[in-house]
Write a protein that holds these residues in place. Structure first.
Motif, PDB file in Angstrom:
ATOM      1  N   ALA A 411       0.926   2.773  -7.739  1.00  0.00           N
ATOM      2  CA  ALA A 411       1.217   4.164  -7.357  1.00  0.00           C
ATOM      3  C   ALA A 411       1.979   4.852  -8.477  1.00  0.00           C
ATOM      4  N   PHE A 412       2.053   6.168  -8.391  1.00  0.00           N
ATOM      5  CA  PHE A 412       2.870   6.924  -9.339  1.00  0.00           C
ATOM      6  C   PHE A 412       4.313   6.431  -9.259  1.00  0.00           C
ATOM      7  N   CYS A 413       5.023   6.500 -10.367  1.00  0.00           N
ATOM      8  CA  CYS A 413       6.447   6.177 -10.360  1.00  0.00           C
ATOM      9  C   CYS A 413       7.184   7.196  -9.490  1.00  0.00           C
ATOM     10  N   THR A 414       8.358   6.804  -9.054  1.00  0.00           N
ATOM     11  CA  THR A 414       9.219   7.745  -8.337  1.00  0.00           C
ATOM     12  C   THR A 414       9.473   8.963  -9.230  1.00  0.00           C
ATOM     13  N   GLY A 415       9.247  10.127  -8.671  1.00  0.00           N
ATOM     14  CA  GLY A 415       9.534  11.359  -9.419  1.00  0.00           C
ATOM     15  C   GLY A 415       8.480  11.737 -10.437  1.00  0.00           C
ATOM     16  N   CYS A 416       7.326  11.063 -10.448  1.00  0.00           N
ATOM     17  CA  CYS A 416       6.287  11.367 -11.439  1.00  0.00           C
ATOM     18  C   CYS A 416       5.866  12.843 -11.361  1.00  0.00           C
ATOM     19  N   PRO A 417       5.742  13.514 -12.505  1.00  0.00           N
ATOM     20  CA  PRO A 417       5.351  14.927 -12.484  1.00  0.00           C
ATOM     21  C   PRO A 417       3.888  15.142 -12.096  1.00  0.00           C
ATOM     22  N   GLU A 418       3.116  14.067 -12.006  1.00  0.00           N
ATOM     23  CA  GLU A 418       1.696  14.235 -11.680  1.00  0.00           C
ATOM     24  C   GLU A 418       1.477  14.254 -10.166  1.00  0.00           C
ATOM     25  N   ARG A 419       2.402  13.629  -9.445  1.00  0.00           N
ATOM     26  CA  ARG A 419       2.276  13.586  -7.983  1.00  0.00           C
ATOM     27  C   ARG A 419       2.243  14.994  -7.374  1.00  0.00           C
ATOM     28  N   GLY A 442      -5.859   7.081 -16.822  1.00  0.00           N
ATOM     29  CA  GLY A 442      -4.471   7.479 -17.049  1.00  0.00           C
ATOM     30  C   GLY A 442      -3.701   7.361 -15.753  1.00  0.00           C
ATOM     31  N   CYS A 443      -2.401   7.681 -15.821  1.00  0.00           N
ATOM     32  CA  CYS A 443      -1.567   7.540 -14.624  1.00  0.00           C
ATOM     33  C   CYS A 443      -2.120   8.338 -13.457  1.00  0.00           C
ATOM     34  N   HIS A 444      -2.725   9.506 -13.753  1.00  0.00           N
ATOM     35  CA  HIS A 444      -3.193  10.369 -12.667  1.00  0.00           C
ATOM     36  C   HIS A 444      -4.288   9.704 -11.829  1.00  0.00           C
ATOM     37  N   SER A 445      -4.868   8.615 -12.337  1.00  0.00           N
ATOM     38  CA  SER A 445      -5.877   7.932 -11.514  1.00  0.00           C
ATOM     39  C   SER A 445      -5.229   7.225 -10.319  1.00  0.00           C
ATOM     40  N   PHE A 446      -3.885   7.149 -10.304  1.00  0.00           N
ATOM     41  CA  PHE A 446      -3.213   6.615  -9.103  1.00  0.00           C
ATOM     42  C   PHE A 446      -3.482   7.505  -7.892  1.00  0.00           C
ATOM     43  N   ALA A 447      -3.888   8.745  -8.139  1.00  0.00           N
ATOM     44  CA  ALA A 447      -4.176   9.656  -7.024  1.00  0.00           C
ATOM     45  C   ALA A 447      -5.433   9.233  -6.271  1.00  0.00           C
ATOM     46  N   GLN A 513       0.186  17.504 -18.690  1.00  0.00           N
ATOM     47  CA  GLN A 513       0.911  17.451 -19.972  1.00  0.00           C
ATOM     48  C   GLN A 513       2.268  16.797 -19.732  1.00  0.00           C
ATOM     49  N   ASN A 514       2.281  15.457 -19.890  1.00  0.00           N
ATOM     50  CA  ASN A 514       3.569  14.782 -19.655  1.00  0.00           C
ATOM     51  C   ASN A 514       4.216  14.309 -20.945  1.00  0.00           C
ATOM     52  N   GLY A 515       3.549  14.535 -22.072  1.00  0.00           N
ATOM     53  CA  GLY A 515       4.200  14.303 -23.363  1.00  0.00           C
ATOM     54  C   GLY A 515       3.953  12.960 -24.021  1.00  0.00           C
ATOM     55  N   THR A 517       1.277   9.106 -24.032  1.00  0.00           N
ATOM     56  CA  THR A 517       0.210   8.346 -23.382  1.00  0.00           C
ATOM     57  C   THR A 517       0.947   7.337 -22.490  1.00  0.00           C
ATOM     58  N   SER A 518       1.254   7.797 -21.288  1.00  0.00           N
ATOM     59  CA  SER A 518       2.213   7.084 -20.429  1.00  0.00           C
ATOM     60  C   SER A 518       1.697   5.755 -19.918  1.00  0.00           C
ATOM     61  N   ALA A 519       0.439   5.727 -19.514  1.00  0.00           N
ATOM     62  CA  ALA A 519      -0.070   4.529 -18.853  1.00  0.00           C
ATOM     63  C   ALA A 519      -0.059   3.311 -19.766  1.00  0.00           C
ATOM     64  N   GLY A 521       2.311   2.758 -22.073  1.00  0.00           N
ATOM     65  CA  GLY A 521       3.661   2.411 -22.510  1.00  0.00           C
ATOM     66  C   GLY A 521       4.387   3.532 -23.229  1.00  0.00           C
ATOM     67  N   GLN A 522       4.028   4.781 -22.917  1.00  0.00           N
ATOM     68  CA  GLN A 522       4.714   5.960 -23.480  1.00  0.00           C
ATOM     69  C   GLN A 522       4.689   6.042 -25.004  1.00  0.00           C
ATOM     70  N   GLN A 523       3.498   5.835 -25.561  1.00  0.00           N
ATOM     71  CA  GLN A 523       3.377   6.056 -27.002  1.00  0.00           C
ATOM     72  C   GLN A 523       3.275   7.563 -27.265  1.00  0.00           C
ATOM     73  N   GLU A 587       7.514  16.392 -17.973  1.00  0.00           N
ATOM     74  CA  GLU A 587       7.657  15.157 -18.763  1.00  0.00           C
ATOM     75  C   GLU A 587       7.507  13.919 -17.887  1.00  0.00           C
ATOM     76  N   CYS A 588       6.849  12.920 -18.421  1.00  0.00           N
ATOM     77  CA  CYS A 588       6.719  11.627 -17.732  1.00  0.00           C
ATOM     78  C   CYS A 588       8.109  11.208 -17.248  1.00  0.00           C
ATOM     79  N   GLN A 589       8.241  10.978 -15.939  1.00  0.00           N
ATOM     80  CA  GLN A 589       9.569  10.705 -15.372  1.00  0.00           C
ATOM     81  C   GLN A 589      10.115   9.356 -15.848  1.00  0.00           C
ATOM     82  N   LEU A 590       9.211   8.423 -16.065  1.00  0.00           N
ATOM     83  CA  LEU A 590       9.666   7.102 -16.521  1.00  0.00           C
ATOM     84  C   LEU A 590      10.315   7.235 -17.899  1.00  0.00           C
ATOM     85  N   ALA A 591       9.645   7.960 -18.776  1.00  0.00           N
ATOM     86  CA  ALA A 591      10.193   8.174 -20.122  1.00  0.00           C
ATOM     87  C   ALA A 591      11.483   8.987 -20.031  1.00  0.00           C
TER      88      ALA A 591
END
Ligand code: SF4
Ligand code: SF4
Length: 713
Positions: A411-419, A442-447, A513-515, A517-519, A521-523, A587-591
């Motif tokens: 699932a998306f991380c807590t607070g993910c901006p894509e949710r 990408g992370c949005h495929s968790f949807a 646009q979370n800044g 390539t989060s899925a 490892g946030q490169q 911004e990616c909440q994890l980052a």
């Protein structure tokens, strides 16, 4: 980046006779430096993301050796880098996730493999196959076969991996062919040690540059008629040269055993799993000594016919342990033995399943079945099969004793901006009805998982808009394509946006646009606010889209659910034709959390004021219908028993992991839910004024509550 290797990369400086201890992926980097590479590059993706991260963290070491590092925009650009080895004695290595990355790189790889190379060219692929994989289940083997590139699959042991990397360059040069080295997830993360050598500068490097290009040589181009000769060279010269090198340098390994009438041929990467399965049956020890002879294929393509014959002759049957389908190796072994008139039976798919990962239990059952049927001398096959059944059943019994575990889909991380964007799409669809949604990698495929369960197709990284191209004209409602900023730069800009504009497509594209390539490892990527060197790359999506001619373009803060929902509605309903792009900015909440946590810790150390926002649910107001949970799916939003004894429905509850992203409040407002959410600010090192105001408030609340001005702290 998700993980920093700043400390570990110091091990890359170890020299002759020292001992390296660490992870497989770091050992590969050390092996590259020991091999005298002149350039490295790649595109991140599991399970080799960390290889690129290590290379980035080791940039200063590589600069000392004159090694050029390129963090490529996609796998195609990484593969094309190897073009440097076609004409020059430059050793180079590139890396990406396979099979998908190899698909993207395929054009460049064909054009590389045809003329062949002078300098060693190594392609390190993260073979993401099996139960934990995040992509479609296909084998990279087919690429090796069709393009005449050699495929190494080293046994997961650090010395073996390092030797295979070093020999891989030599093999490439000896046979003038690119070499692929597949690293399974276990090989990437296996830990161990090996004796190091000094790092080497390349024959040519940034410290010792070429004076100019070679004499024009049409034969080095992948262009007809040179390609006709190149096709012949692949088969008549490069293949025999590769086989000779593999044989002379003993790249494959033979593990002897006292049981003479059967044997196992195994892909190098599965050797440890096979030995473990044999050990569980009492046929091997923990040091890898086996009673059954094993032929370990550290090179899975090409096979060396003499070695196959040598291993099989005199045996009644051999079992080929080859993960995935088709059974290329099993077929090749069969053909070789039939050609040589060797009557050894070849088994593989049959005792072992045709598809799926060969886990320890799968191998245990497959090997037991093989031994039970083949009845090797000196081995009680029936007893082994019974033992294997017991071992597998034991696990099932343990699982049954534990009871059923709740499923834990990703699932998306807590607070993910894509949710919030998917919450907004849900709200928009409530009003306008469902529409086709083409989603992306990408992370949005968790949807695609509950509670959103959104998405009708996934066609590849950056492909969502292109995959909606033929849907739009055939559907009453406009389709929505969702793409990450990583996917946009990787492929979506040309494959999707340029193609849609060129063809006057009339769809909606949402770019997350979370800044980063989060899925993976946030490169960093072209539109990140920073780069590996610290400066901003200076490219942005909005300017790029406008320059390409996108007219309908909105940038919306991704947490603003109401604005996002109304912008989506507008995009779906406007009479304006053409591509409509919504950039969901957050911004990616994890980052962000990783960054903010360090900044806050520093502020606290200095006694500075630090605030943290959290949301909560007023239990007395919560109606218990859980619409908020269905619209958000945040893991920090859960349920607990109602404090009201007259109500049996549990109430919503926000647990301590809430990062205060604000979605709860936004959703409650946008969907007109019960007003039970409240926002709290936790202040540390509060100012004098804040403390005084707090005390005053406590007193007033106390008086109002009839506590005589005192409330519990
Ligand atoms: S890594 Fe970032 S973008 Fe991906 S799910 Fe987590 S917060 Fe969202
Ligand atoms: S505010 Fe709500 S959605 Fe955001 S992190 Fe907290 S519980 Fe999750």
């Amino acid at each position: 980046m998700e993980r920093s290797f700043k400390k570990e990369v110091q091990a890359l400086r170890l020299g002759d006779g020292e001992t390296f201890r660490g992870e497989g992926i770091l050992a590969v980097t050390k092996a590259l430096l020991q091999s005298g590479v002149s350039y490295v590059g790649g595109y991140q993706g599991a399970p080799v993301s960390h290889l690129l991260d290590v290379l980035v963290d080791a940039e200063d070491i590589m600069a000392e050796l004159g090694v050029h590092l390129e963090t490529c925009a996609n796998e195609a650009s990484a593969a094309a880098m190897l073009g440097a080895s076609i004409n020059y004695p430059l050793r180079g290595a590139v890396t990406w996730k396979s099979i998908v990355g190899t698909n993207v790189a395929a054009d460049a790889l064909s054009n590389l493999a045809s003329p062949g190379v002078i300098g060693g060219a190594l392609i390190i692929i993260g073979e993401d196959y099996g139960e934990g994989a995040s992509i479609i289940q296909e084998r990279s083997y087919a690429y090796a076969l069709k393009s005449s590139m050699w495929l190494l699959d080293p046994r997961p042991d650090l010395s073996s991996i390092v030797r295979t990397v070093e020999k891989g360059f030599e093999l490439s040069e000896a046979s003038h062919a690119p070499v692929m080295l597949e690293l399974r997830i276990r090989a990437c993360h296996v830990t161990g040690e090996f004796a190091t050598k000094n790092n080497r500068k390349g024959i040519v490097s940034a410290l010792d540059k070429l004076t100019g290009p070679p004499r024009f040589n049409y034969a080095r181009l992948s262009h007809p008629p040179a390609t006709f000769t190149q096709e012949r060279l692949k088969v008549s010269e490069r293949l025999p040269a590769a086989r000779e090198f593999i044989r002379v340098n003993k790249l494959n390994e033979f593990i002897p055993g006292d049981v003479g009438d059967v044997g196992i041929i195994v892909m190098g990467g599965l050797t440890n799993s096979v030995l473990r399965a044999l050990e569980r049956m009492g046929l091997a020890d923990v040091y890898g000594v086996s009673r059954i002879p094993i032929f370990v294929l550290n090179v899975v393509y090409p096979l060396v016919p003499e070695q196959i014959r040598e291993f099989c002759v005199g045996k009644r049957s051999v079992m080929v342990v080859e993960e995935g389908y088709p059974d290329y190796i099993e077929q090749a072994v069969n053909v070789e033995l039939r050609r040589a008139d060797i009557p050894t039976r070849v088994l593989g798919k049959g005792p072992l399943p045709s598809t799926g990962e060969y886990t320890s239990d799968v191998l245990l059952e497959g090997l037991a079945s093989f031994l039970q049927n083949e009845k090797p001398q000196g081995i009680d096959g029936e007893m082994l099969a019974e033992k294997a059944r017991g071992l597998v059943a034991h696990k099932a019994k343990a699982a049954a004793a534990l009871g059923p575990l709740p499923p834990r889909p990703p699932a998306f991380c807590t607070g993910c901006p894509e949710r919030p964007v998917f919450s907004a799409i849900k709200l928009m669809q409530r009003e306008l009805g469902p529409t086709h949604i083409s989603t992306d990698i990408g992370c949005h495929s968790f949807a695609t998982f509950a509670p959103f369960s959104m998405g009708n197709s996934i066609l590849g990284y950056g492909m969502s808009l292109a995959s909606a191209a033929a849907v739009g004209p055939n559907m009453q409602k406009r389709p929505i394509a969702v793409m990450g900023d990583g996917g946009f730069w990787h492929n979506g800009l040309i494959t999707g946006v340029a193609s849609s504009l060129f063809n006057k497509g009339d769809g909606v594209l949402v770019i997350m646009q979370n800044g980063y390539t989060s899925a993976t490892g946030q490169q960093f990527m072209p539109s990140s606010k920073a780069s590996p060197s610290g400066d901003a790359p200076g490219m942005d999506i909005e300017t790029t889209l406008r320059a390409m001619g996108v007219k309908w373009l909105r940038t919306v803060r991704s947490y603003s659910v109401s604005t996002m929902a109304s912008t989506l509605k507008e995009a779906m309903q406007t009479v304006e034709r053409g591509l409509k792009v919504i950039i969901a900015d957050g911004e990616c909440q994890l980052a962000r959390q990783r960054r903010v946590r360090v900044e806050d810790a520093e502020k606290l150390k200095q006694g500075k004021r630090v605030t943290r926002v959290r949301y909560g649910v007023d239990e007395e107001i919560c109606t218990g219908d859980h619409s908020c949970i269905r619209l958000s799916g945040c893991p920090s939003l859960t349920v607990k028993p109602s404090p009201d004894p007259l109500r049996s429905d549990p109430v919503a509850s926000v647990i301590d992991s809430c990062v205060g992203c604000g979605l709860c409040g936004e959703v409650a407002h946008a969907a007109v839910l019960c007003p039970s959410f409240y926002r709290a600010e936790i202040v540390r090192n509060a100012t004098l004024r804040e403390r005084l105001v707090h005390r005053l408030r406590q007193k007033v609340i106390g008086w109002l509550g009839g506590y005589g001005g005192e409330v519990a702290a």
